[in-house]
Design a protein around this motif. Structure first.
Motif, short mmCIF file in Angstrom:
data_model
loop_
_atom_site.label_atom_id
_atom_site.label_comp_id
_atom_site.label_asym_id
_atom_site.label_seq_id
_atom_site.Cartn_x
_atom_site.Cartn_y
_atom_site.Cartn_z
N ILE A 1 -10.01 1.71 0.58
CA ILE A 1 -9.29 1.85 1.85
C ILE A 1 -9.53 3.26 2.37
O ILE A 1 -9.60 4.22 1.60
N GLN A 2 -9.65 3.41 3.67
CA GLN A 2 -9.83 4.74 4.26
C GLN A 2 -9.18 4.74 5.63
O GLN A 2 -9.21 3.75 6.35
N ASN B 1 -6.86 4.04 -1.77
CA ASN B 1 -6.92 4.70 -0.48
C ASN B 1 -7.49 6.10 -0.72
O ASN B 1 -6.84 6.97 -1.30
N PHE C 1 0.85 -1.19 0.00
CA PHE C 1 0.00 0.00 0.00
C PHE C 1 0.89 1.24 0.00
O PHE C 1 1.78 1.37 0.84
N SER D 1 -2.83 5.81 -2.90
CA SER D 1 -3.61 6.94 -2.41
C SER D 1 -3.87 7.91 -3.55
O SER D 1 -2.94 8.30 -4.27
#
Length: 439
Positions: free
Chosen positions: A225-226, A134, A56, A105
């Motif tokens: 995703i958060q 993200n 990630f 992200s």
């Protein structure tokens, strides 16, 4: 049968990760450079060998310039700077692997939703269903200045914009019916026009006609995703997150935070079991405890005195160069920061009574959160304890130097967790969503 953990790594596409000056250590980037494909292909293969769920990438636009009112410290020490765009790494890494997922992200504050929906559908095709988004409601004056904005948006407006942004993306991803592709060579019909629709979105922030010009992808949409933990951020996560990236340095803090996540998800009309919580964890593992502690000490000693302060200033929007170093944490104004409220809440919850100088040393050496040091057996013991007591679903590892600290986890820790029945020995699903929801 024991419940199995989910394991991921969080990195940045640059020389410096979450520990300031880790790039200076002897094992960092030996024979590689972070700016070249070979490094990321090799790292992906290492993670795949360990059956890790996902790599990630965090991301930041601009340079941290709050400390002393200038970017000098961030540039001098390489504090999450430079950072290259992570999106091109996604197909690069997934072509070198078969099961590893990759998350990146992308901001809802600066980039248009059509671009983002198109990007992730394209990446989902290129990765054969192994990409995650993200969702970031970006903060910071420096970031805003890169996108023709005179000042940053308030937290409330950032999340209001993010909510509409998600609705636009969902509509675009759903603008094709699953069976819209016909590809009838004889009739010369590629797609059925009746099954590809414009969305005609007219909102407060966005006007988007649609349809999306990318055919339905393997996952349909990326894994979401958060990590927001402010009031607006937590509510947003309750509505949208499939994976929630959380931070706590104590087991009691984990329990309380996990309960809050479950409550928020339920209030949004969703099943709390559908949201997986991964805990931010700084990890140092060695053949022996002494070796692991030596690695941790080397990382800690590499942090320059200003490093933690400059990183905190960038993350929280407060110039800590102007604050006395002996001021207590509770008096630093972190209760309502324009920046990373969730991390600020973690510091206030888990490190009460520490001074600014003490907190800065912790922050520059991995930003807080769960910290585990020891032999493979010792680290596995601690992770099992946190896994059962904290109520989460696994861990998101913040690492030290690259690629050595990743190799340590794969070669030392993963076999120990597999021996205990706590981690998979092979990927079961074909898509990242299937991997992350595997019990």
């Amino acid at each position: 049968m024991s419940r199995k953990m989910h394991l991921a790594f969080i990195l940045g596409h640059g020389p410096s990760q979450h520990s300031v000056a880790a790039w200076t250590l002897p094992r960092a980037y030996r024979g590689f450079t972070y700016a070249q494909p070979a490094f990321w292909e090799d790292l992906g293969r290492t993670l795949e060998r360990g059956c890790i769920d996902m790599l990630f990438f965090a991301d930041v636009y601009g340079v941290y310039d709050v400390f002393e009112g200038r970017p000098d410290a961030a540039i001098r020490y390489g504090i999450q700077f430079p950072l290259h765009d992570p999106a091109p790494l996604v197909p690069l890494i997934t072509r070198a692997t078969r099961g590893l997922g990759v998350g990146i992200s992308v901001s809802t504050t600066y980039l248009p939703p059509y671009y983002t929906a198109r990007l992730f559908s394209t990446l989902d095709h290129l990765t054969e269903g192994r990409v995650a988004w993200n969702v970031v409601a970006s903060y910071g004056r420096s970031a805003a200045a890169q996108f023709s904005m005179a000042q940053e948006l308030s937290k409330e407006e950032r999340y209001a914009r993010a909510e509409e942004y998600m609705q636009v993306c969902y509509q675009l991803w759903d603008s094709w019916d699953p069976d819209a592709l016909v590809m009838d060579r004889e009739a010369k019909v590629f797609a059925d026009p009746a099954k590809v629709r414009k969305i005609h979105h007219q909102g407060r922030y966005f006007q988007v006609e649609g349809p999306l010009d990318v055919a339905p992808s393997p996952q349909g949409r990326p894994v979401i995703i958060q990590a927001g933990a402010s009031g607006p951020g937590m509510a947003f996560a309750g509505r949208h997150a499939e994976i929630h990236f959380a931070t706590s340095a104590s087991l009691d803090g984990m329990r309380r935070y996990r309960a809050e996540v479950a409550q928020t998800v339920a209030q949004a009309g969703r099943d709390p079991a559908d949201v997986r919580v991964l805990w931010a964890t700084s990890i140092h593992v060695g053949e022996t405890e002494a070796e692991a502690r030596a690695k941790e000490a080397a990382l800690r000693d590499a942090v320059p005195p200003e490093g933690g302060l400059a990183l905190m200033s960038g993350h929280f929007g407060v110039d800590f160069s102007a604050v006395p170093p002996d001021r207590p944490l509770e008096e630093l104004g972190l209760q309502e920061t324009p920046g990373m409220q969730g991390v600020a809440n973690m510091l206030l919850r888990d490190f009460p009574g520490l001074t600014l100088a003490e907190v800065a040393r912790i922050y520059g050496n991995g930003m807080g959160g769960l910290r585990v040091v020891g032999s493979a057996a010792q680290v596995a013991d601690r992770l099992e304890e946190a896994f059962e007591a904290g109520g989460g679903d696994g861990f998101m590892f913040r690492c030290g130097e690259l690629p050595g600290s990743v190799t340590d986890v794969v070669e030392l820790l993963v076999p120990e967790l597999q021996r205990r029945g706590r981690f998979r020995t092979a990927y079961a699903g074909e898509t990242l969503r299937q991997t992350l929801t595997e019990d």
